[in-house]
Motif scaffolding. Sequence first.
Motif, short mmCIF file in Angstrom:
data_model
loop_
_atom_site.label_atom_id
_atom_site.label_comp_id
_atom_site.label_asym_id
_atom_site.label_seq_id
_atom_site.Cartn_x
_atom_site.Cartn_y
_atom_site.Cartn_z
N TYR A 170 1.86 1.58 -12.86
CA TYR A 170 1.52 0.69 -11.99
C TYR A 170 1.13 -0.24 -12.92
O TYR A 170 0.94 -0.46 -14.22
N THR A 197 -2.19 -3.64 -8.80
CA THR A 197 -3.25 -3.84 -7.55
C THR A 197 -2.94 -2.68 -6.21
O THR A 197 -2.29 -3.64 -5.93
N GLY A 198 -3.08 -1.83 -5.70
CA GLY A 198 -2.48 -1.02 -5.48
C GLY A 198 -0.95 -0.35 -5.31
O GLY A 198 -0.41 0.26 -4.69
N VAL A 219 -6.90 7.69 -8.04
CA VAL A 219 -6.33 6.76 -6.82
C VAL A 219 -7.34 5.80 -6.22
O VAL A 219 -6.06 4.41 -6.32
N ARG A 220 -8.59 6.03 -6.20
CA ARG A 220 -8.89 4.48 -6.54
C ARG A 220 -9.58 3.52 -7.36
O ARG A 220 -9.22 2.29 -6.94
N THR A 269 -5.39 1.39 -6.29
CA THR A 269 -6.03 0.87 -5.12
C THR A 269 -7.24 -0.09 -5.30
O THR A 269 -6.58 -1.11 -4.87
N GLU A 270 -7.84 -0.07 -6.09
CA GLU A 270 -9.51 -1.10 -6.20
C GLU A 270 -9.38 -1.74 -7.45
O GLU A 270 -10.06 -3.10 -7.58
N HIS A 290 -0.76 11.13 -4.15
CA HIS A 290 -1.92 10.33 -3.92
C HIS A 290 -1.84 9.96 -2.29
O HIS A 290 -3.39 10.17 -1.93
N SER A 291 -0.68 9.77 -1.47
CA SER A 291 -1.15 9.80 -0.06
C SER A 291 -1.73 11.05 0.36
O SER A 291 -3.08 10.91 1.59
N GLU A 319 -5.72 10.46 -0.33
CA GLU A 319 -6.01 9.56 0.40
C GLU A 319 -6.16 9.06 2.02
O GLU A 319 -7.30 9.04 2.60
#
Length: 305
Positions: A6, A9-10, A42-43, A46-47, A289-290, A293
């Motif tokens: 990716y 972020t996110g 996963v965090r 997203t972070e 990942h979903s 989460e």
Amino acid sequence: MRRIRYESTGGPLFLEEVAVPEPGPAELLVRCEAIGVTLPVVRKVTEAAEPIPLGGEIAGEVVAVGAEATRFRVGDRVTGLCFGHGYADYAVLHEAMASPVPDSASALDAVALVRSGLVASGALDAARPAKGEAALVTAAASGVGHLAVQLARARGAGRVVAAVSSAAKADFVRSLGADEVALYTDERWGEPVDYALDAVGGDLLTPALAALAPGGRLVAYSSGGGTIQAYDLLVGAKSVIGFQMARIARGEPERYERWRTELWGLFEDGALKPAVHAEFALTDAAAAHSVIESRSNLGKVVLRP
């Protein structure tokens, strides 16, 4: 080879074609057969302020060995923690982080058992449990938590309380050996326990601490943070212990190896059963990942290249 990456972020996560990496002097090149999906990774997606390689738990076959690697050969089956790109057809694994996979275990068994089991073992050791004591495990249906419930029982816990986010997880954690199930929203989590293994942190620290008997110990091994009031410790002579796997892996390799040996021994005896909630193709990493989460998984979520 294919690799998931990716750029911001996110996400989003996307598939790219890259050259197969070369192992360094003390590294192994592994053809991945199973890749564990974890909340910390996963965090990070997203972070984290900057994109990072999607590493983590892998299991597969050694296809190349660095010049200074001595414990493994081409053709060996291994599992371990990859610090580089692990969401890929091939991944580089430092030999010190690798563990052999017995013939009786599949790649799914290995990726569900070893890394999560090491974390559960370490957190349990940090609690200094005595035989017959009562244990509480939060996130008890998670990749680490479902093994922690079984390990607490295997090491002689007199009562195991499994704390979960949903009543839909109750039958699962009871099947692992939990005597009681508490929902995070319950006002009380049953009779007090002697120690708690907390993988959630945040607002859940307060009820987890309240569940301890006087003199009880809470082991925090979550990346979720959280704050505890000193008075809550003083009034019940309770203690909070932080546990980090990386410190053990770097500084106490013999302890690390002892845990790995115990995990495989319990697996072979049928006393420890790693659960895989769902398998996703590498191309469906975003869907995997979903699930993490949503906190809906019962056991491990795995990618299959």
